[in-house]
Design an enzyme around this catalytic site. Structure first.
Site: not given
Length: 247
Positions: A138, A151
């Site tokens: 990400s 996350y």
């Protein structure tokens, strides 16, 4: 990484980025196996697509991963590409003592899951021609969103792990990192309609163009994620942190 003639396993293939990657790689002439927890959404992904298959897999369960890998290799000995795409994102309040269930679940799914599945397949992949492992990280691996700390930490860790994996497998298995920006999927509730996020079809189109480059880039980075990926190098990290926090 060659883009046709592969047998590809994609985790998290029932929705979002995983589903769209499955469709695009299948259209290029690959056998594609999508894996995930929910059989019904996997069936939607493969509906009407000959040569696309679905298997249920709980990425939190190490025994299930080992068993699934063994069955896959028995049923599909041509398997040569793994796309570790499955992941979850949860909001967390770090200002008070809390139940760590979501944090632990995130680490297991986003980090230990890809490590375990890659480990279960790596001996086979090392013997396969044109083998590749693609880890989906990400842009938040490089500039964290403070509201989703575990996350972001899991994706930063997967980025680091991917660097080591690439170095150790050099000359044996191609290792690629795909680092998306914010994309309009339902990774978080309501994200598919969020302002400033990249449309899913535009992200997939640009991503597949990058996969088609020869040689394939070690990092698949659409233009929009560059602001995050190179924030520290380019001297705008503090600004990026503030912009990301606004989302």
């Amino acid at each position: 990484m060659k883009t046709a003639g592969n047998t590809i396993l994609i985790t998290g293939g029932g929705s979002g980025i995983g589903r769209e990657l499955a469709a695009r790689f299948h259209a290029l002439g690959n056998t594609v196996i999508v894996a995930g927890r929910r059989k019904e959404v996997l069936e939607q992904t493969i509906a009407g697509r000959e040569g696309m298959l679905a298997i249920t897999l709980d990425m939190e369960d190490p025994e299930a991963i080992t068993a699934c890998a063994g069955q896959l290799l028995a049923d599909y000995p041509s398997l040569n590409v793994l796309i570790n795409n499955a992941g979850i994102m949860r909001r967390e309040d770090l200002t008070r003592t809390r139940d760590l269930h979501n944090a632990e679940k995130t680490i297991v799914t986003n980090l230990l899951g890809p490590i375990r599945l890659t480990n279960a397949l790596i001996d086979h992949f090392a013997r396969q021609p044109d083998a590749a492992v693609v880890n989906v990280t990400s842009g938040l691996a490089f500039v964290p969103l403070s509201g989703t700390p575990t996350y972001c930490a899991s994706k930063a860790a997967l980025h680091s792990y991917t660097l080591s994996l690439r170095e150790q497998l050099k000359g044996k298995v191609e290792v690629i990192e795909l680092a998306p920006p914010g994309v309009r999927t339902e990774l978080e509730p309501g994200q598919s309609n969020r302002e400033g996020f990249m449309a899913l079809d535009e992200f997939i189109e640009e991503t597949m163009t990058l996969f088609g480059e020869k040689p394939t880039p070690a990092e698949i980075l659409v233009q929009q994620v560059g602001f995050l990926r190179w924030a520290e190098r380019n001297g705008h990290f503090d600004q990026a942190i503030e912009i990301v926090a606004a989302h």
